[in-house]
Design an enzyme around this catalytic site. Structure first.
Site, mmCIF file in Angstrom:
data_model
loop_
_atom_site.group_PDB
_atom_site.id
_atom_site.type_symbol
_atom_site.label_atom_id
_atom_site.label_comp_id
_atom_site.label_asym_id
_atom_site.label_seq_id
_atom_site.Cartn_x
_atom_site.Cartn_y
_atom_site.Cartn_z
ATOM 1 C CB ALA A 135 13.561 -18.745 11.270
ATOM 2 C CE LYS A 153 23.247 -8.019 12.493
ATOM 3 N NZ LYS A 153 23.488 -7.432 13.762
ATOM 4 C CG HIS A 171 -1.853 -1.057 1.550
ATOM 5 N ND1 HIS A 171 -2.887 -0.339 0.706
ATOM 6 C CD2 HIS A 171 -1.920 -2.166 1.725
ATOM 7 C CE1 HIS A 171 -3.850 -1.641 0.788
ATOM 8 N NE2 HIS A 171 -3.763 -2.540 1.408
#
Length: 183
Positions: free
Chosen positions: A158, A178, A111
């Site tokens: 994860a 990162k 959006h």
């Protein structure tokens, strides 16, 4: 299992070809609650007909939501595990030998909020492709945002949020990601 029943599965995929898309989507939705081999094979046959391209040996787990099948390209030997959300409005390419763990999301649209006279949810939606190259492991609960490329032989830890491109042979983690190290 795919190798053993490949010919039968491809035959059913061919039989499903003349079915209208709305009926194929009903089959997709009705098979999504089950984990047995028959349900996995049914999801593959439907995916093979709805996706822009779909390779062999593709596993789609239970409760996987896929939006905009027609802009989805999936390679060979791909697994997308339970409760994942795949949105391909901007175009999504998943290469060979990719594993996407459970509860992961891939978004190819976003959006905007430029028009202050409208609620954000009614502002223009932009989209850009996501490309996941071959030999990639996406850990559980990862969120991949629009416009990124994940290069070959990479691991996304994860819980990470992928908001920028990932170099080949990299382990990345974090919110936002990162690089942790080369692999």
């Amino acid at each position: 299992m795919f190798k053993k029943y490949r010919k039968v599965i491809l035959l059913f995929s061919y039989i499903f070809k003349p079915l209208p898309n709305f009926f194929l989507k009903i089959l997709w939705d009705s098979s999504g609650n089950y984990s047995g081999n028959l349900s996995v094979a049914l999801r593959y046959c439907v995916l093979k007909n709805l996706a822009k391209e779909c390779g062999g040996n593709v596993y789609i787990g239970k409760y996987v939501t896929i939006k905009n099948f027609e802009k989805l390209i999936i390679g060979e030997n791909v697994s997308i595990h339970d409760f994942s959300y795949i949105e391909a409005k901007g175009g999504l390419t998943i290469g060979d030998n990719v594993s996407i763990a459970h509860n992961s999301s891939i978004l190819t649209s976003s959006h905007t909020w430029d028009n202050t006279g409208l609620p954000i949810k009614y502002n223009v939606v932009t989209s850009s492709p996501v490309i996941i190259h071959e030999d990639v492991w996406i850990g559980c609960g990862v969120r991949i945002l629009n416009g990124v490329t994940i290069n070959s032989r990479s691991v996304v830890a994860a819980g990470s949020i992928v908001n920028k491109n990932i170099e080949a042979n990299s382990l990345v983690a974090g919110v936002p990601i990162k690089k942790i190290k080369d692999i």
